[in-house]
Write an enzyme that holds these catalytic residues in place. Sequence first.
Site, PDB file in Angstrom:
ATOM      1  CB  SER A  66      -0.965  -0.030   1.195  1.00 48.59           C
ATOM      2  OG  SER A  66      -1.978   0.926   1.072  1.00 48.59           O
ATOM      3  CG  ASP A  93      -6.714  -2.356  -4.002  1.00 52.65           C
ATOM      4  OD1 ASP A  93      -7.401  -1.811  -3.110  1.00 52.65           O
ATOM      5  OD2 ASP A  93      -5.471  -2.424  -3.933  1.00 52.65           O
ATOM      6  CG  HIS A 115      -5.596  -2.546   0.025  1.00 50.35           C
ATOM      7  ND1 HIS A 115      -4.913  -1.977  -1.026  1.00 50.35           N
ATOM      8  CD2 HIS A 115      -4.977  -2.091   1.153  1.00 50.35           C
ATOM      9  CE1 HIS A 115      -3.946  -1.199  -0.566  1.00 50.35           C
ATOM     10  NE2 HIS A 115      -3.964  -1.256   0.751  1.00 50.35           N
TER      11      HIS A 115
END
Length: 802
Positions: free
Chosen positions: A670, A743, A777
């Site tokens: 991330s 995601d 994610h």
Amino acid sequence: MKLKVTLLLFLSLGFAFAQENLTYQKPPKSILDLADYERAPTVSMDTKKEYMLLSYRSTYKTLDDLNQEELRLGGLRINPITNISSTVTYVSNFKIRKISGKEEIQVSGLPENPKISNILWSPNDKKILFSHTTKSGVELWVLDVASAKATRLTDATVNANLGNPFSWFLDNETILVKMLPKDRQPLLDSKKDLPTGPIISNTSGEKSQNRTYPDMLKNKNDEANFENIVTSELYKVNLNGTATLFKKAAMYAGERISPDGNYIMLTTIEKPFSYVVPLNRFPSKTIVYDKDGKEIKTVNEVPLNEIMPKGFMAVRKGKREMAWRNDKPATLYYVVALDEGNPANKVDFRDEIFLWDAPFTNNPVTLTKTPQRFSSIIWGNDNTAIVYDEWYDTRNTKTYLINPSNAGQEPKVISDRNSQDIYSDPGTFETRKNQYNKYVLAIENENAYRIGEGFTKEGQFPFIDAFNLKTLKTNRLYTSAYKDKKEDILEIEDFKSGKVLVQIQSKNDYPNYYFRNIKKQNNLTPITTFKNPFESIKNVSKEVIKYKRKDGVELSGTLYLPAGYDKAKKEKLPLLIWAYPAEYKDKNSAGQTSQNPNEFTFPYYGSFVYWVTKGYVVLDDAAFPIIGEGTTEPNDNFITQLVDNAEAAINAVDALGYINRKKVAVGGHSYGAFMTANLLTHSNLFACGIARSGAYNRTLTPFGFQTEQRNYWEVPTVYNTMSPFMNAEKMKTPILLVHGEADNNPGTFTLQTERYFQALKGLGAPARMVILPKESHGYVAKENILHLLWEQDQFLEKNLKN
């Protein structure tokens, strides 16, 4: 739709890339043995600490779990067949154990192949509600704790699309349940139905800096389907299985029963819907009913909230944070912004808190006002409550002691600190359940109690303090003295005897629960005895190292050396650094560490720890502070500080003599992926890097990202300089880009990796892209995680070790 088990190592982006048709692989045995382990159960205890519930689940999901029907509407991801979130992680088995005993009793009566979620103890701790997801829907079940027997209460008609679908009444016999309407219509198929016109959106001319939310509504069909999936009927279900309609169908988004059980506050989603913000900013109406369903009062109406002022401290106008006061039978409290919700407005007080007694025939009365944005409140009794406020720009948080019965009495400031200064954290006030089964401030002999994590310069030493509500003085009752273990103080069980619930672990000892008597030295009673599932790395060297950045900022990281590594001979090994940047407003807070070398070594796909078994040195959770003091914002000097952090980390480990500094790799997930791409672009410190599920073009998040509150048009240089995509021509270092195909994180859409890879490919940079099918994610499917570990191992062997 049948799932192809071939990894999408390439997506068609307009021209041909070198594609590999590669099936799923597994990592080397030393890594596989650590990754493919059996997860210990999750422990939940009753209030009196007589019984514990052991919940078992698989270590990973499977691709088949992810390969289900899914609707993405209004910020939700749900399975339209089963009517529950498509991202839920299920429990697969229950066992019950008396805390005073050792026998684990298998719960009988469970459904075949249980898919359990929404676990909820009854007020008297004798029953446990849970949902079970079948192939066609969600059922409500109840577990009798004493007999360890489970029973089904409803058919598969529970609506869990908005989260937990049921609540206990105080009588321990009745449950308020959201059920699918009996006349529910089929969902619309957007692919089959032809549109009747274009999709049109307008702007009113008012500024509204909304971030890049995922899974928004897009058309009229989406609107209709959203209304369909969130609409429920409310039933009262008794433990004998009888069900009575309480409220007809509506879009119920919140159900809160008053502490005394006589009133129910229902919040419904209203129209119009929005295509730019998620459902928590749709219009809503809140009405209080009595326990028989008679309407008492509409207590709140909130319009569509697409337009918000800029800044993390911005809030909407009107009543917000509305909830029941825990220490009263039926009193609502709510907050109203005195600055119109706009942080830019200068006012003496930001928020005002009101109280409103049922049946709401009298006007609300002021409880108190807060100079900063209201954060939370802990109710105690008629004369005592604890209020918190905060202000992000200064990182300040204050704690106040107030008298709820006397609004004219000045609040007493009992804590005024930098929220990022963990060394000054006074701890969290202990609460306990009252006669209404609600948590309130624990008060004994005019003392409240605080449990602190105990971070200091010398290490972590958790503590318990007694805080005198009259004198405001603190008395330390207990401090953990462990230097070779980590102790977490979870709960005070008996204030008079000194019995507390703790969890103790070490780097090789799995976290287990104990009762400790803080009034008796070394009085420790074990509750659980979970074993270490990672014996193969028990002899790995682990320590927290501290070092300084060139500007004097204190940094730290957890350093792992392979088992048997000779620190005297100091063989030069390759180094892996895993990190995640964090923003600060002062150097003192940035230099503090929350790392504890005695924390259990729990290798998982989100770190590089696995590779200590392959002959690598690993610096895990390396500190990467980005500091902006005074009027300077952290991101004004992002790149410089990023490189300085990396250089300091490499220098520190190199000074110990353990590494070949020409063989260093960096990785992150991330925002850590964003960090990784920038480090490879703007420095020559690394041989390669691994970036997972990142964002690389900040113009695609123009109204802020991470902790950046300014928009692109205010500071275009900051956005462009920080974007690896904008500097792709500088990238010459091998990078492995990984992203989940689905995601769901704001700002890190899969498109970010696809477009960045396209840029690198076009400019001749050495890059590899791996798109993991069906993943969001965070990655959850075993097939994808094991292949990810294989990819990373192959990449490191090729570009770093060899």
